[in-house]
Design a protein around this motif. Sequence first.
Motif, PDB file in Angstrom:
ATOM      1  N   UNK A  28     -11.447   6.824  12.263  1.00 26.71           N
ATOM      2  CA  UNK A  28      -9.875   6.984  12.330  1.00 26.71           C
ATOM      3  C   UNK A  28      -8.943   5.744  12.277  1.00 26.71           C
ATOM      4  N   UNK A  29      -9.442   4.397  12.873  1.00 23.88           N
ATOM      5  CA  UNK A  29      -8.839   3.426  12.649  1.00 23.88           C
ATOM      6  C   UNK A  29      -9.880   2.165  12.259  1.00 23.88           C
ATOM      7  N   UNK A  30     -10.313   2.230  11.113  1.00 23.32           N
ATOM      8  CA  UNK A  30     -11.328   1.202  10.696  1.00 23.32           C
ATOM      9  C   UNK A  30     -10.830  -0.313  10.446  1.00 23.32           C
ATOM     10  N   UNK A  31      -9.412  -0.430  10.059  1.00 16.48           N
ATOM     11  CA  UNK A  31      -8.730  -1.619   9.993  1.00 16.48           C
ATOM     12  C   UNK A  31      -7.508  -1.661  11.007  1.00 16.48           C
ATOM     13  N   UNK A  32      -7.634  -2.535  11.811  1.00 16.16           N
ATOM     14  CA  UNK A  32      -6.498  -2.596  13.000  1.00 16.16           C
ATOM     15  C   UNK A  32      -5.042  -2.624  12.667  1.00 16.16           C
ATOM     16  N   UNK A  33      -4.513  -3.249  11.118  1.00 17.13           N
ATOM     17  CA  UNK A  33      -3.309  -3.027  10.887  1.00 17.13           C
ATOM     18  C   UNK A  33      -3.095  -1.870   9.568  1.00 17.13           C
ATOM     19  N   UNK A  34      -4.187  -1.454   9.390  1.00 20.37           N
ATOM     20  CA  UNK A  34      -4.113  -0.445   8.138  1.00 20.37           C
ATOM     21  C   UNK A  34      -3.719   0.987   8.733  1.00 20.37           C
ATOM     22  N   UNK A  35      -3.467   1.793   7.986  1.00 15.18           N
ATOM     23  CA  UNK A  35      -3.125   3.243   8.154  1.00 15.18           C
ATOM     24  C   UNK A  35      -4.396   3.888   8.548  1.00 15.18           C
ATOM     25  N   UNK A  36      -4.197   4.903   9.543  1.00 20.48           N
ATOM     26  CA  UNK A  36      -5.587   5.469  10.270  1.00 20.48           C
ATOM     27  C   UNK A  36      -5.868   6.490   9.147  1.00 20.48           C
ATOM     28  N   UNK A  37      -7.236   7.060   9.366  1.00 24.06           N
ATOM     29  CA  UNK A  37      -7.642   8.193   8.560  1.00 24.06           C
ATOM     30  C   UNK A  37      -7.406   9.376   9.027  1.00 24.06           C
ATOM     31  N   UNK A  38      -6.802  10.327   8.623  1.00 24.51           N
ATOM     32  CA  UNK A  38      -6.241  11.726   8.992  1.00 24.51           C
ATOM     33  C   UNK A  38      -7.259  12.809   8.483  1.00 24.51           C
ATOM     34  N   UNK A  39      -7.333  14.067   9.083  1.00 23.02           N
ATOM     35  CA  UNK A  39      -8.084  15.010   8.484  1.00 23.02           C
ATOM     36  C   UNK A  39      -6.920  16.165   8.703  1.00 23.02           C
ATOM     37  N   UNK A  40      -5.874  15.959   8.059  1.00 21.25           N
ATOM     38  CA  UNK A  40      -4.789  17.235   8.172  1.00 21.25           C
ATOM     39  C   UNK A  40      -5.330  18.490   7.824  1.00 21.25           C
ATOM     40  N   UNK A  41      -4.850  19.618   8.797  1.00 23.67           N
ATOM     41  CA  UNK A  41      -5.507  20.816   8.696  1.00 23.67           C
ATOM     42  C   UNK A  41      -4.291  21.684   8.369  1.00 23.67           C
ATOM     43  N   UNK A  42      -4.199  22.328   6.914  1.00 24.73           N
ATOM     44  CA  UNK A  42      -3.180  23.289   6.633  1.00 24.73           C
ATOM     45  C   UNK A  42      -4.040  24.795   7.025  1.00 24.73           C
ATOM     46  N   UNK A  43      -3.188  25.447   7.785  1.00 24.80           N
ATOM     47  CA  UNK A  43      -3.621  26.796   8.384  1.00 24.80           C
ATOM     48  C   UNK A  43      -2.711  27.791   8.367  1.00 24.80           C
ATOM     49  N   UNK A  44      -3.218  29.169   8.232  1.00 22.98           N
ATOM     50  CA  UNK A  44      -2.294  30.344   8.407  1.00 22.98           C
ATOM     51  C   UNK A  44      -3.121  31.700   8.731  1.00 22.98           C
ATOM     52  N   UNK A  45      -2.596  32.584   8.813  1.00 23.26           N
ATOM     53  CA  UNK A  45      -3.349  33.913   9.257  1.00 23.26           C
ATOM     54  C   UNK A  45      -2.979  34.840   7.996  1.00 23.26           C
ATOM     55  N   UNK A  46      -4.394  35.469   7.681  1.00 18.42           N
ATOM     56  CA  UNK A  46      -3.936  36.542   6.424  1.00 18.42           C
ATOM     57  C   UNK A  46      -4.427  37.797   6.949  1.00 18.42           C
ATOM     58  N   UNK A  47      -4.055  38.831   6.503  1.00 21.09           N
ATOM     59  CA  UNK A  47      -4.624  40.216   6.590  1.00 21.09           C
ATOM     60  C   UNK A  47      -5.890  40.347   6.434  1.00 21.09           C
TER      61      UNK A  47
END
Length: 416
Positions: free
Chosen positions: A216-235
């Motif tokens: 998640x934060x391999x480099x202290x002054x760098x951006x963290x690594x995310x796993x953004x999750x796009x989600x919805x419900x379908x019929x």
Amino acid sequence: MEEVEREDVEYVQLQFTNVEGKLKSMTVHVSQIGEAIDEGLGFDGSSVTGYADVEESDLVLMPDLETFQILPWKSRGKSIARLFCTVCYPNGEPHEADPRNVLDTYLRTWEKEGYTFFVGSEIEFYLLKNGNPIDDGGYLDSPPNDKAEKHRTEMAIDLRDLGFTVEKIHHEVSSGQNELDFRYSDALTTADNIIACRQALKTLGRERGLDVNYEPKPIPDGMGNGLHCHHSLGDSKTGQNLFYDPGGKYRMSDLARHFLGGELVHAPALTALAASAPNSYDRLVPGYEAPVYVSWGGPNRTVMTRTPGYEVRSGSGMRFEYRTPDPLCNPYLLFTGLLAVGMDGVDRELDPGPPASENIFEMTEEERESRGITILPDSLHKALDALHADDVIRGALGEKMTETYIDRKREESFNC
């Protein structure tokens, strides 16, 4: 078996995960795969975190034939394949601490009620060589500053052989940081794809002399690594997006708003599944576009859950983007929890309130308090406390899985 012969497969990896989401596998020769399919393959469950004590260690892997794929690398010219498996007791009953089975069972419950849970993910990672970023590129850079373009593209093409499509690939904000975006699918398939992607990128990177780092934060002054999750419900019968209503508030259906309300109410407990490592909380700090506050909005990247382009989205494009998760999470447990809290919001008709359009990081504490914006847990311990007290997520995961997960994660946190 015809495909095994046609593709000249020599070995098949029978894969599953432990409670933390770490991939485990038993590799069998093609001559044994028929027996494994018919009867399963035994293994020592006491040697895998969360499954069994030494005095009751015999467990069985039962392959899910729908997950058969040829892996995008060979061994001495021979193909290697994989099958995801259900972990079972010797009598054939699925094990309560098998994360994949927990999600599969929970999804089937809601399928019977008419809902399919769709998820698409964005996985971020660093490409390092000898511990350092391989380039000094920035967001959407191209060569020569971006030295990873060829590697990313080749990796995305190889991932296609695992049965899923990488829709977008690009350089991220920090030096050496990259992102791959999966096409959305049902939650179980997407969770399988995340597990497969993590293994494949590591292997393909190593072939190029590179280390793929998901921390998640391999480099202290760098951006963290995310796993953004796009989600919805379908019929579940028609596949129609149930989050979209052109006449609804913010173009959302009532079901969508209530689902979002559930995400907000249960956010502290859900964080224990989304940000599952001590290092995760080095990422969830102000100033790095990772969420810190329980909030939602549209184009605002300081919120926890976004509705990307809700002013113009229509049909299948209407979705929520949950931004707390990082790549070390167990996607099977995360998606189970995410669906559970959303459906609790639907059952209770929870209102998420108005969206935040301002930069939440720049608000004063009084301004946030007046808007009802609370803070996410700032440590794994606090998130686990919230999970322990959350009956909705506990009910979805099951008591054995919940307690196993909490115990293992507390141990991990104490050892850091």
